[in-house]
Design a protein around this motif. Structure first.
Motif, PDB file in Angstrom:
ATOM      1  N   LYS A  99     -12.347   4.743  -2.493  1.00  0.00           N
ATOM      2  CA  LYS A  99     -10.872   4.755  -2.388  1.00  0.00           C
ATOM      3  C   LYS A  99     -10.390   5.612  -1.217  1.00  0.00           C
ATOM      4  CE  LYS A  99      -9.601   3.622  -7.133  1.00  0.00           C
ATOM      5  NZ  LYS A  99     -10.944   3.381  -7.692  1.00  0.00           N
ATOM      6  N   ILE A 100     -11.211   6.610  -0.802  1.00  0.00           N
ATOM      7  CA  ILE A 100     -10.739   7.476   0.293  1.00  0.00           C
ATOM      8  C   ILE A 100     -11.195   6.973   1.673  1.00  0.00           C
ATOM      9  CG2 ILE A 100     -10.516   9.537  -1.155  1.00  0.00           C
ATOM     10  CD1 ILE A 100     -13.139  10.566   0.027  1.00  0.00           C
ATOM     11  N   VAL A 101     -12.023   5.907   1.670  1.00  0.00           N
ATOM     12  CA  VAL A 101     -12.486   5.350   2.948  1.00  0.00           C
ATOM     13  C   VAL A 101     -11.317   4.794   3.774  1.00  0.00           C
ATOM     14  CG1 VAL A 101     -13.901   3.570   4.047  1.00  0.00           C
ATOM     15  CG2 VAL A 101     -14.844   4.930   2.194  1.00  0.00           C
ATOM     16  N   PRO A 102     -10.400   3.990   3.190  1.00  0.00           N
ATOM     17  CA  PRO A 102      -9.274   3.487   3.993  1.00  0.00           C
ATOM     18  C   PRO A 102      -8.452   4.619   4.609  1.00  0.00           C
ATOM     19  CG  PRO A 102      -9.397   2.313   1.904  1.00  0.00           C
ATOM     20  CD  PRO A 102     -10.373   3.442   1.814  1.00  0.00           C
ATOM     21  N   ALA A 226      -9.721  17.877  -1.698  1.00  0.00           N
ATOM     22  CA  ALA A 226     -11.143  17.881  -2.101  1.00  0.00           C
ATOM     23  C   ALA A 226     -11.324  16.983  -3.315  1.00  0.00           C
ATOM     24  CB  ALA A 226     -11.582  19.300  -2.420  1.00  0.00           C
ATOM     25  N   PRO A 227     -12.480  16.288  -3.405  1.00  0.00           N
ATOM     26  CA  PRO A 227     -12.746  15.447  -4.575  1.00  0.00           C
ATOM     27  C   PRO A 227     -12.666  16.256  -5.865  1.00  0.00           C
ATOM     28  CG  PRO A 227     -14.392  15.096  -2.870  1.00  0.00           C
ATOM     29  CD  PRO A 227     -13.567  16.257  -2.441  1.00  0.00           C
ATOM     30  N   GLY A 229     -13.281  18.156  -9.230  1.00  0.00           N
ATOM     31  CA  GLY A 229     -14.443  18.970  -9.609  1.00  0.00           C
ATOM     32  C   GLY A 229     -14.864  19.906  -8.491  1.00  0.00           C
ATOM     33  N   GLY A 230     -14.128  19.838  -7.358  1.00  0.00           N
ATOM     34  CA  GLY A 230     -14.438  20.744  -6.248  1.00  0.00           C
ATOM     35  C   GLY A 230     -15.684  20.388  -5.472  1.00  0.00           C
ATOM     36  N   GLU A 231     -16.294  19.227  -5.821  1.00  0.00           N
ATOM     37  CA  GLU A 231     -17.516  18.826  -5.097  1.00  0.00           C
ATOM     38  C   GLU A 231     -17.147  18.295  -3.719  1.00  0.00           C
ATOM     39  OE1 GLU A 231     -19.993  16.035  -7.111  1.00  0.00           O
ATOM     40  OE2 GLU A 231     -20.082  17.224  -8.941  1.00  0.00           O
ATOM     41  N   ALA A 232     -17.987  18.613  -2.749  1.00  0.00           N
ATOM     42  CA  ALA A 232     -17.769  18.080  -1.404  1.00  0.00           C
ATOM     43  C   ALA A 232     -18.382  16.686  -1.323  1.00  0.00           C
ATOM     44  CB  ALA A 232     -18.413  18.992  -0.381  1.00  0.00           C
ATOM     45  N   SER A 233     -17.923  15.896  -0.383  1.00  0.00           N
ATOM     46  CA  SER A 233     -18.565  14.606  -0.111  1.00  0.00           C
ATOM     47  C   SER A 233     -18.576  14.454   1.403  1.00  0.00           C
ATOM     48  CB  SER A 233     -17.769  13.466  -0.752  1.00  0.00           C
ATOM     49  OG  SER A 233     -16.589  13.239  -0.017  1.00  0.00           O
ATOM     50  N   PRO A 234     -19.588  13.766   1.968  1.00  0.00           N
ATOM     51  CA  PRO A 234     -19.658  13.635   3.435  1.00  0.00           C
ATOM     52  C   PRO A 234     -18.372  13.095   4.045  1.00  0.00           C
ATOM     53  CG  PRO A 234     -21.677  12.841   2.448  1.00  0.00           C
ATOM     54  CD  PRO A 234     -20.731  13.119   1.313  1.00  0.00           C
ATOM     55  N   SER A 239     -13.653  13.966   7.340  1.00  0.00           N
ATOM     56  CA  SER A 239     -12.193  13.838   7.503  1.00  0.00           C
ATOM     57  C   SER A 239     -11.580  15.195   7.825  1.00  0.00           C
ATOM     58  CB  SER A 239     -11.560  13.291   6.223  1.00  0.00           C
ATOM     59  OG  SER A 239     -11.711  11.899   6.147  1.00  0.00           O
ATOM     60  N   SER A 240     -12.002  16.224   7.082  1.00  0.00           N
ATOM     61  CA  SER A 240     -11.454  17.578   7.278  1.00  0.00           C
ATOM     62  C   SER A 240     -11.803  18.114   8.661  1.00  0.00           C
ATOM     63  CB  SER A 240     -11.997  18.531   6.207  1.00  0.00           C
ATOM     64  OG  SER A 240     -11.654  18.087   4.921  1.00  0.00           O
TER      65      SER A 240
END
Length: 372
Positions: A99-102, A226-227, A229-234, A239-240
């Motif tokens: 969902k965050i790719v677009p 941030a996703p 649960g505070g987990e990072a994702s590539p 993006s950041s």
């Protein structure tokens, strides 16, 4: 079905399910390992950008050399992101990441506009440098005559007006008020084919008249959270990083309508990868507060030029009355600043163009992964 066959079928399906679970666990472990390596890479590269206080050799934040290094770091992180993407496409295709790719693809398009504006902004800095060179040449004349001082004063008036154009222009790029420094030098009204070399996308394009660098950055930070649960994702990290780098470029280089630029970026302080990036963005924010400005043009060399320019202007205005005043040191410092800018601006512009082309490629790769 005979009992033995039934038992065998049930046993095989249990084995199959177990092997699927094991496979999923292995994949998950691999993903976590890749994520950890990526975070470590980002953290290490941004740490390189923090100038050690005890080293006179290091480049100040927002100097031309430092900005070039920032773009090198950005492209290194982007390459690492690409390798994560190609080895494990599920990092962007599985929910909720899909969902965050677009949003990321949209941020890339905005970043391409910013790169174009920054390339044109570097051209306007080059024009400011030319004014400084005229002033230096005039003030190096011996003996110094009224005519030379008048020439220097005219050049210094143009230089200081261009350096302060964005700060004095009011809210945005409307009709009233002063023009931004990029408008002042007509950088957006022509193709940037002159100094700096290289044409094509990311080099010589224009952005529309109503386009605003500050609004573009604001739009890029929208939904940058941030996703759960505070987990990072590539994809969130990349993006950041992209937002942080583009914001820094707009702070440093005078871009079209950078007035109203945000001072704080929504970066997560508690994530491993972000510590140095947060520290850098906070230092830049402090510099904006110190200068009482929320617009671009805080490049270290431009600030130095303004400081020396004000001293030389004061000398020029009082020349007839204070003929004995000596500004040899200031003239030499301005000359040295011009020399550094001459060497550095072209390479900086080239790096921005390279980042533009890398972003175009990255967008195509993400779309390719989605298609497959």
């Amino acid at each position: 079905m005979a009992p033995a066959t039934e038992h065998q079928s049930s046993f095989l399906s249990r084995i199959s399910r177990r092997s699927q679970v094991v496979s999923m666990e292995v994949n998950h472990e691999q993903e976590l390992e890749e994520l950890e390596d990526f975070q470590k890479h980002v953290a290490e590269r941004f740490t390189e950008l923090l100038p050690p206080s005890d080293s006179p050799e290091s480049y100040p934040i927002l100097s031309i050399q430092w900005l070039r290094k920032l773009l090198d770091v950005f492209m290194s992180i982007e390459s690492e992101f690409h390798s994560v993407l190609t080895t494990n496409p599920s990092q962007i295709s599985k929910p909720p990441l899909d969902k965050i790719v677009p949003e990321m693809l949209d941020r890339i398009v905005k970043a391409l506009d910013i790169c174009t504006a920054v390339v044109n902004g570097v051209d306007s800095v080059r024009q400011i440098q030319r004014c400084a060179e005229i002033a230096v040449t005039a003030l190096k004349q011996t003996p110094l005559s009224d005519g030379s001082v008048r020439r220097a004063k005219r050049a210094l008036t143009s230089l200081l007006a261009a350096l302060n154009a964005d700060k004095n222009s009011g809210s945005s790029g409307g009709g009233s008020g002063r023009r931004s420094s990029t408008d002042q030098w007509s950088s957006f009204g022509r193709r940037s084919g002159g100094s700096g070399g290289g044409g094509g996308g990311g080099g010589g394009g224009c952005v529309s008249k109503n386009w605003s660098a500050a609004k573009q950055i604001q739009a890029m930070t929208a939904n940058l959270v941030a996703p759960r649960g505070g987990e990072a994702s590539p994809i969130y990290i990349m993006s950041s990083v992209m937002v942080m780098v583009m914001w820094t470029l707009v702070v440093a280089v005078p871009c079209q309508t950078s007035n109203g630029l945000m001072v704080h970026l929504p970066l997560p302080k508690n994530q491993v990868w972000a510590s140095a990036a947060v520290s850098i963005s906070e230092r830049i924010g402090e510099e904006m507060k110190r200068k009482e400005t929320r617009c671009g043009g805080l490049m270290e060399e431009m600030q130095r030029m303004e400081r020396i320019g004000l001293k030389l202007m004061e000398f020029s205005e009082g020349f007839r009355f204070n003929g004995e005043d000596d500004v040899t040191a200031e003239v030499a410092e301005m000359e040295e600043t011009c020399r550094k800018m001459e060497d550095g601006l072209e390479v900086l512009q080239r790096r921005v163009r390279e980042a533009f082309h890398r972003l175009v490629k990255s967008r195509s790769e993400i779309l390719e992964v989605i298609d497959h």
